[in-house]
Design a protein around this motif. Structure first.
Motif, PDB file in Angstrom:
ATOM      1  N   LEU A 197     -37.663  26.322 -56.017  1.00 43.05           N
ATOM      2  CA  LEU A 197     -37.537  26.827 -57.379  1.00 43.05           C
ATOM      3  C   LEU A 197     -37.121  25.601 -58.359  1.00 43.05           C
ATOM      4  O   LEU A 197     -37.047  25.806 -59.496  1.00 43.05           O
ATOM      5  CB  LEU A 197     -36.567  27.920 -57.476  1.00 43.05           C
ATOM      6  N   SER A 198     -36.518  24.507 -57.580  1.00 45.54           N
ATOM      7  CA  SER A 198     -36.004  23.557 -58.308  1.00 45.54           C
ATOM      8  C   SER A 198     -36.905  22.447 -58.483  1.00 45.54           C
ATOM      9  O   SER A 198     -36.751  21.319 -59.104  1.00 45.54           O
ATOM     10  CB  SER A 198     -34.798  22.562 -57.659  1.00 45.54           C
ATOM     11  N   VAL A 200     -32.408  28.355 -48.738  1.00 43.56           N
ATOM     12  CA  VAL A 200     -32.377  27.169 -49.147  1.00 43.56           C
ATOM     13  C   VAL A 200     -33.725  26.739 -49.646  1.00 43.56           C
ATOM     14  O   VAL A 200     -33.854  26.030 -50.637  1.00 43.56           O
ATOM     15  CB  VAL A 200     -31.540  26.315 -48.274  1.00 43.56           C
ATOM     16  N   ALA A 201     -34.441  26.824 -48.714  1.00 46.24           N
ATOM     17  CA  ALA A 201     -36.013  26.280 -48.806  1.00 46.24           C
ATOM     18  C   ALA A 201     -36.411  26.920 -50.145  1.00 46.24           C
ATOM     19  O   ALA A 201     -37.114  26.146 -50.928  1.00 46.24           O
ATOM     20  CB  ALA A 201     -36.859  26.603 -47.649  1.00 46.24           C
ATOM     21  N   GLN A 202     -36.028  28.286 -50.413  1.00 46.07           N
ATOM     22  CA  GLN A 202     -36.659  28.840 -51.647  1.00 46.07           C
ATOM     23  C   GLN A 202     -35.880  28.246 -52.948  1.00 46.07           C
ATOM     24  O   GLN A 202     -36.543  28.182 -53.961  1.00 46.07           O
ATOM     25  CB  GLN A 202     -36.639  30.173 -51.621  1.00 46.07           C
ATOM     26  N   ASN A 205     -24.517  31.883 -47.773  1.00 46.94           N
ATOM     27  CA  ASN A 205     -25.854  31.575 -48.046  1.00 46.94           C
ATOM     28  C   ASN A 205     -26.115  31.744 -49.481  1.00 46.94           C
ATOM     29  O   ASN A 205     -27.189  31.143 -50.117  1.00 46.94           O
ATOM     30  CB  ASN A 205     -27.005  32.260 -47.162  1.00 46.94           C
ATOM     31  N   GLN A 206     -25.614  32.848 -49.955  1.00 49.73           N
ATOM     32  CA  GLN A 206     -25.988  32.932 -51.638  1.00 49.73           C
ATOM     33  C   GLN A 206     -25.646  31.886 -52.340  1.00 49.73           C
ATOM     34  O   GLN A 206     -25.933  31.155 -53.104  1.00 49.73           O
ATOM     35  CB  GLN A 206     -25.038  34.130 -52.041  1.00 49.73           C
ATOM     36  N   GLU A 207     -24.138  31.306 -51.937  1.00 54.61           N
ATOM     37  CA  GLU A 207     -23.572  30.066 -52.635  1.00 54.61           C
ATOM     38  C   GLU A 207     -24.532  28.872 -52.209  1.00 54.61           C
ATOM     39  O   GLU A 207     -24.538  27.998 -53.244  1.00 54.61           O
ATOM     40  CB  GLU A 207     -22.420  29.700 -52.217  1.00 54.61           C
ATOM     41  N   ALA A 208     -24.951  28.873 -51.149  1.00 57.10           N
ATOM     42  CA  ALA A 208     -25.906  27.627 -50.682  1.00 57.10           C
ATOM     43  C   ALA A 208     -27.097  27.713 -51.787  1.00 57.10           C
ATOM     44  O   ALA A 208     -27.456  26.476 -52.466  1.00 57.10           O
ATOM     45  CB  ALA A 208     -26.223  27.784 -49.210  1.00 57.10           C
ATOM     46  N   VAL A 209     -27.706  28.801 -51.961  1.00 59.22           N
ATOM     47  CA  VAL A 209     -28.786  28.874 -52.955  1.00 59.22           C
ATOM     48  C   VAL A 209     -28.435  28.448 -53.886  1.00 59.22           C
ATOM     49  O   VAL A 209     -29.083  27.553 -54.667  1.00 59.22           O
ATOM     50  CB  VAL A 209     -29.376  30.277 -52.947  1.00 59.22           C
ATOM     51  N   ASP A 210     -27.226  28.998 -54.890  1.00 62.55           N
ATOM     52  CA  ASP A 210     -26.664  28.718 -55.978  1.00 62.55           C
ATOM     53  C   ASP A 210     -26.541  27.248 -56.283  1.00 62.55           C
ATOM     54  O   ASP A 210     -26.990  26.408 -57.211  1.00 62.55           O
ATOM     55  CB  ASP A 210     -25.587  29.632 -56.422  1.00 62.55           C
ATOM     56  N   VAL A 211     -25.739  26.737 -55.178  1.00 64.22           N
ATOM     57  CA  VAL A 211     -25.351  25.339 -55.437  1.00 64.22           C
ATOM     58  C   VAL A 211     -26.344  24.220 -55.198  1.00 64.22           C
ATOM     59  O   VAL A 211     -26.489  23.128 -55.917  1.00 64.22           O
ATOM     60  CB  VAL A 211     -24.246  24.851 -54.240  1.00 64.22           C
ATOM     61  N   HIS A 212     -27.674  24.650 -54.550  1.00 66.75           N
ATOM     62  CA  HIS A 212     -28.643  23.763 -54.439  1.00 66.75           C
ATOM     63  C   HIS A 212     -29.232  23.577 -55.902  1.00 66.75           C
ATOM     64  O   HIS A 212     -29.352  22.299 -56.221  1.00 66.75           O
ATOM     65  CB  HIS A 212     -29.667  24.161 -53.397  1.00 66.75           C
ATOM     66  N   ILE A 213     -29.396  24.611 -56.365  1.00 66.36           N
ATOM     67  CA  ILE A 213     -29.875  24.232 -57.865  1.00 66.36           C
ATOM     68  C   ILE A 213     -29.065  23.664 -58.790  1.00 66.36           C
ATOM     69  O   ILE A 213     -29.598  22.591 -59.579  1.00 66.36           O
ATOM     70  CB  ILE A 213     -30.190  25.821 -58.409  1.00 66.36           C
ATOM     71  N   HIS A 232     -35.262  24.414 -39.794  1.00 68.48           N
ATOM     72  CA  HIS A 232     -35.926  25.359 -40.778  1.00 68.48           C
ATOM     73  C   HIS A 232     -36.151  25.343 -42.007  1.00 68.48           C
ATOM     74  O   HIS A 232     -37.259  25.781 -42.707  1.00 68.48           O
ATOM     75  CB  HIS A 232     -34.970  26.851 -40.425  1.00 68.48           C
ATOM     76  N   ILE A 233     -35.265  24.495 -42.670  1.00 71.23           N
ATOM     77  CA  ILE A 233     -35.371  24.342 -44.073  1.00 71.23           C
ATOM     78  C   ILE A 233     -36.730  23.744 -44.383  1.00 71.23           C
ATOM     79  O   ILE A 233     -37.537  24.091 -45.123  1.00 71.23           O
ATOM     80  CB  ILE A 233     -34.097  23.913 -44.689  1.00 71.23           C
ATOM     81  N   VAL A 234     -36.638  22.428 -43.612  1.00 69.55           N
ATOM     82  CA  VAL A 234     -38.032  21.460 -43.980  1.00 69.55           C
ATOM     83  C   VAL A 234     -39.286  22.211 -43.436  1.00 69.55           C
ATOM     84  O   VAL A 234     -40.476  21.995 -44.256  1.00 69.55           O
ATOM     85  CB  VAL A 234     -37.773  20.116 -43.571  1.00 69.55           C
ATOM     86  N   GLU A 235     -39.195  23.026 -42.485  1.00 69.20           N
ATOM     87  CA  GLU A 235     -40.369  23.638 -42.119  1.00 69.20           C
ATOM     88  C   GLU A 235     -40.937  24.697 -43.154  1.00 69.20           C
ATOM     89  O   GLU A 235     -42.125  24.741 -43.478  1.00 69.20           O
ATOM     90  CB  GLU A 235     -39.851  24.479 -40.744  1.00 69.20           C
ATOM     91  N   ASP A 236     -39.873  25.304 -43.655  1.00 71.75           N
ATOM     92  CA  ASP A 236     -40.332  26.437 -44.729  1.00 71.75           C
ATOM     93  C   ASP A 236     -40.913  25.732 -46.133  1.00 71.75           C
ATOM     94  O   ASP A 236     -41.864  25.962 -46.530  1.00 71.75           O
ATOM     95  CB  ASP A 236     -39.020  27.338 -45.153  1.00 71.75           C
TER      96      ASP A 236
END
Lengths: 339, 418
Positions: free
Chosen positions: B17-18, B11-13, B139-147, B33-37
């Motif tokens: 990317l956004s 998610v951090a990545q 987690n794949q969907e988490a990545v895609d949906v954040h963007i 962990h998200i904000v740490e990264d």
């Protein structure tokens, strides 16, 4: 022309009996911002503040001074409170600067966010002010304020201190002085009014954060207020200015006495004017002509009960607080001191 | 690029990317962990230009985003559980002002009793706050949906929460395809705010509105959410064309067309359910499932269409409206009015209670045999509840229910038997 009711107070156009130097006697570049025709009128006329409102006066001088110091590149974040309500009922606004109101307790965090946005966009020429009343600063906004100080964000926070929650109907805040009557500290019972040995001094708390600049000011000395704001805007990082702003409605004072009360608060020692830099107190305004707490308190109904014979001890205790301030901050004027 | 990666890191990545310009961070499990990264990426210069604000509370975190978003910067934060409650005043404020902030919610229970594990109580507490709420399965969907969330938020001037199950997703490692910067840049244009704090064109934001306009203002917030239904689908489709993946959108059907019984749920739990349902279908049962991906706005029309042939709907949710029952179930009942079907409300997985294939199978079978109550508490031991109720009846000072129950059944009780 209709007959106007006779005013209860004589209108006075000049302050008399003060040590104030007339503006026209000053060098042109020392004159007050308000005296110039190119003042920004950031807080414009037409707003809905009460007659004699110290906060409206303080805000107008402070923001115009900040505007001059930043070449009009200024954004303000405002806490909920009188200043927000009387200046901006949609679709009207008295602000001619970019201005945002979010919540009661987050003005400094919103300002920190704005400062971060400006930094990331390379607009460091645009500066940020957060402003609120004492409730929004010393109580509900205290956590966020401390965060802004802690991170040393490039924000000037201005607290207009009228010593209670005026917008909600005059309730006690942690800036309410001992003995004062508010809607939640009524002058009844064994210890009438606000209890002694409570409250906090946010200017001293701000100094303890070791931020670059902290100052207190008062609306009786607007030139001093302008100078402090101007100085603050020449510094980067977190800064805090608290302005003593009498509230005729909440204090039970005459609108025409706002300036006098503000002056007496300083001259009796109840509201010391200080400056601090990086954790140290660096300057104090000396008291040229001391008045008593009684002189100050008798102009305000919120202290009326301390003049009853059975409450004489309260007036003595208030005087003791003022005396302690004078000693602690070394406020006594001596020949040769800078006033 | 395919990576074996922790959900929070992924998610951090995706957030990086956004190209967020301001990130505020406050630690709360399980989103930390998200904000740490992200903090690491900003400090190392990998994510630049970006300001990373370490704030003093979640209230400060979202408030800082309100300021930065109002000043025209793409703004992001993340929270969970108590943190969501602590920032709640700012949650409503951000949507009221139309600020397109994106916030990850690592879904976690709310105390007392304090509990760090997963359920949806935090997101549900903000369901009426005017944010878009998108739930993800993997987690794949988490990545895609954040963007997608940044694009959606900015197009609508409306904040978006991406809700992902705490620990189950945030702390689990799986293979995730992280899109390229070029792909994200082609999908997500730079932020053009609808209104911005600018000395060259001063505006007053967030002023007072009286009764003469408040109803219309609130209606418009509702109206915009209904418009979002269309955009959510379009953006998901466009993203799908770029990546070949089915992420985001309103609903996801899992072989539910024409099935007599349909399980409705959200988030990651469908992963376990899919296997159980496949088994049951192989045995001849007419049973399928769907997940609600957009909880706010709630896709009423899409649900009506998807459930039109169903006779029985079992809504499984990790949330409870105390004194009422299921929250998702109630919305499903409302959405399926006029359809001839029975809606069972099943509440499970609260505070991280494991949801297993075995206990799911047992519950589904009960459902197929019409043995589920209107409100069913999944995998709950009524004997334990009754023992506590008896104790409270017998004794005025019976103490903490949580403490008593753990003395009965937890490690302490187990130790006594040794």
């Amino acid at each position: 022309m209709p007959q106007l009711p006779e005013s209860k107070q004589k209108v006075k156009f000049y302050q008399t009996g003060t040590f104030t130097v007339g503006n026209r006697l000053l060098e042109s570049d020392h004159r007050t911002v308000q005296a110039t025709i190119d003042r920004s009128n950031s807080l414009d006329s037409g707003h809905r503040a009460c007659q004699g409102c110290g906060e409206a006066l303080g805000a107008r001088f402070a923001i115009d001074a900040a505007m001059r110091a930043t070449n009009n590149q200024l954004i303000a974040a405002n806490a909920t409170g009188c200043l927000e309500v009387f200046t901006t009922p949609y679709p009207e606004t008295a602000w001619s600067i970019p201005w945002i109101h979010s919540l009661f307790g987050n003005a400094s965090a919103v300002a920190s966010g704005i400062a971060a946005a400006l930094k990331v966009k390379g607009r460091s020429d645009v500066r940020v002010i957060a402003q609120g009343g004492d409730g929004g600063t010393t109580d509900i906004g205290f956590g966020c304020l401390s965060g802004t100080f802690d991170r040393n964000d490039d924000v000037l926070y201005i607290c207009y201190n009228n010593q209670a929650y005026m917008n909600t109907g005059v309730q006690r805040s942690s800036a309410t002085p001992a003995a004062a009557r508010t809607a939640t500290t009524q002058p009844v019972g064994e210890e009438p009014g606000n209890v002694f040995n409570t409250g906090k001094s946010v200017p001293l708390v701000a100094i303890a954060h070791q931020i670059p600049y902290v100052a207190t000011a008062s609306v009786h000395d607007l030139h001093d207020l302008e100078l402090k704001v101007t100085k603050a805007m020449q510094i980067r990082g977190a800064r805090y200015i608290e302005i003593f702003v009498p509230c005729p409605l909440g204090w039970g004072s005459l609108p025409g006495d706002t300036i006098k009360i503000a002056r007496y608060a300083v001259e009796c020692g109840m509201y010391p004017l200080i400056e601090g830099e990086y954790g140290e107190i660096t300057a104090v305004t000396k008291i040229r002509r001391r008045v008593t707490v009684a002189d100050y308190a008798k102009l305000q109904k919120r202290f009326a009960h301390v003049f009853k014979p059975e409450n004489a001890y309260q007036l003595e205790q208030l005087q003791a607080i003022a005396d302690r301030n004078i000693k602690r901050f070394d406020l006594v004027y001596r020949e040769g001191d800078e006033s | 690029m395919l990576k074996q990666i922790e959900g929070s890191q992924a998610v951090a990545q995706a957030v990086a990317l956004s190209r967020p310009e301001v990130i505020s961070a406050y630690p709360i499990t399980p989103q930390t962990h998200i904000v740490e990264d992200l903090g690491l990426m900003v400090k190392s210069g990998e994510l630049s230009p970006c300001e990373f604000l370490l704030v003093e509370s979640e209230f400060g975190a979202l408030s800082a985003c309100i300021g930065s978003s109002a000043a025209g910067a793409r703004s992001y934060t993340a929270t969970s559980s108590q943190g969501m409650l602590f920032m709640m005043e700012a949650v409503y404020n951000a949507s009221g002002m139309g600020l397109p902030i994106v916030m990850t919610v690592g879904n976690r229970a709310i105390g007392a009793p304090i509990n760090i594990w997963n359920d949806w109580s935090d997101s549900m507490s903000a369901r009426d706050a005017g944010w878009i709420q998108l739930f993800v399965e993997t987690n794949q969907e988490a990545v895609d949906v954040h963007i997608q969330a940044f694009r959606l938020a900015e197009e609508l001037s409306m904040p978006v929460m991406v809700c992902m199950d705490g620990f189950i997703l945030t702390h689990s490692y799986s293979q995730v395809d992280i899109p390229s910067q070029e792909l994200v840049d082609s999908y997500l244009p730079p932020f053009q705010p609808r209104q911005v704090l600018d000395p060259l064109a001063p505006v007053s934001m967030g002023a007072m509105v009286g009764p003469e306009a408040f109803t219309e203002v609130r209606y418009l917030a509702h109206h915009k959410q209904r418009l979002a239904l269309k955009l959510i689908t379009e953006h998901a489709d466009e993203f799908g064309r770029l990546t070949g993946r089915d992420s985001g959108g309103l609903l996801k059907e899992y072989d539910c067309a024409g099935k007599e019984t349909v399980i409705v749920t959200m988030g990651s739990v469908i992963g376990t359910m899919k296997e159980v349902l496949a088994e049951m279908r192989a045995e001849g049962h007419s049973i399928g499932a769907l997940t609600v991906r957009s909880f706010r706005p709630f896709p009423i029309e899409a649900l009506q269409e998807a459930l039109k042939d169903a006779k029985r709907v079992i809504v499984f949710e990790k949330s409870l409206a105390v004194g009422m029952g299921g929250i998702l179930a109630n919305d499903i009942r409302m959405a399926t009015r006029g359809l001839h079907l029975t809606v069972h409300s099943v509440i499970g997985g609260l505070g991280g209670r494991p949801i297993t294939r075995t206990n799911l199978r047992r519950m589904f079978e009960k459902g197929l045999n019409d043995q589920l109550n209107r409100i069913h508490f999944h995998d709950m031991r009524m004997d334990i509840v009754n023992r506590e109720l008896d104790r409270e009846k017998a004794q005025r000072r019976s103490g903490s229910a949580a403490e008593n129950i753990l003395s009965d059944v937890g490690l302490v009780a187990a130790a006594k038997t040794i």
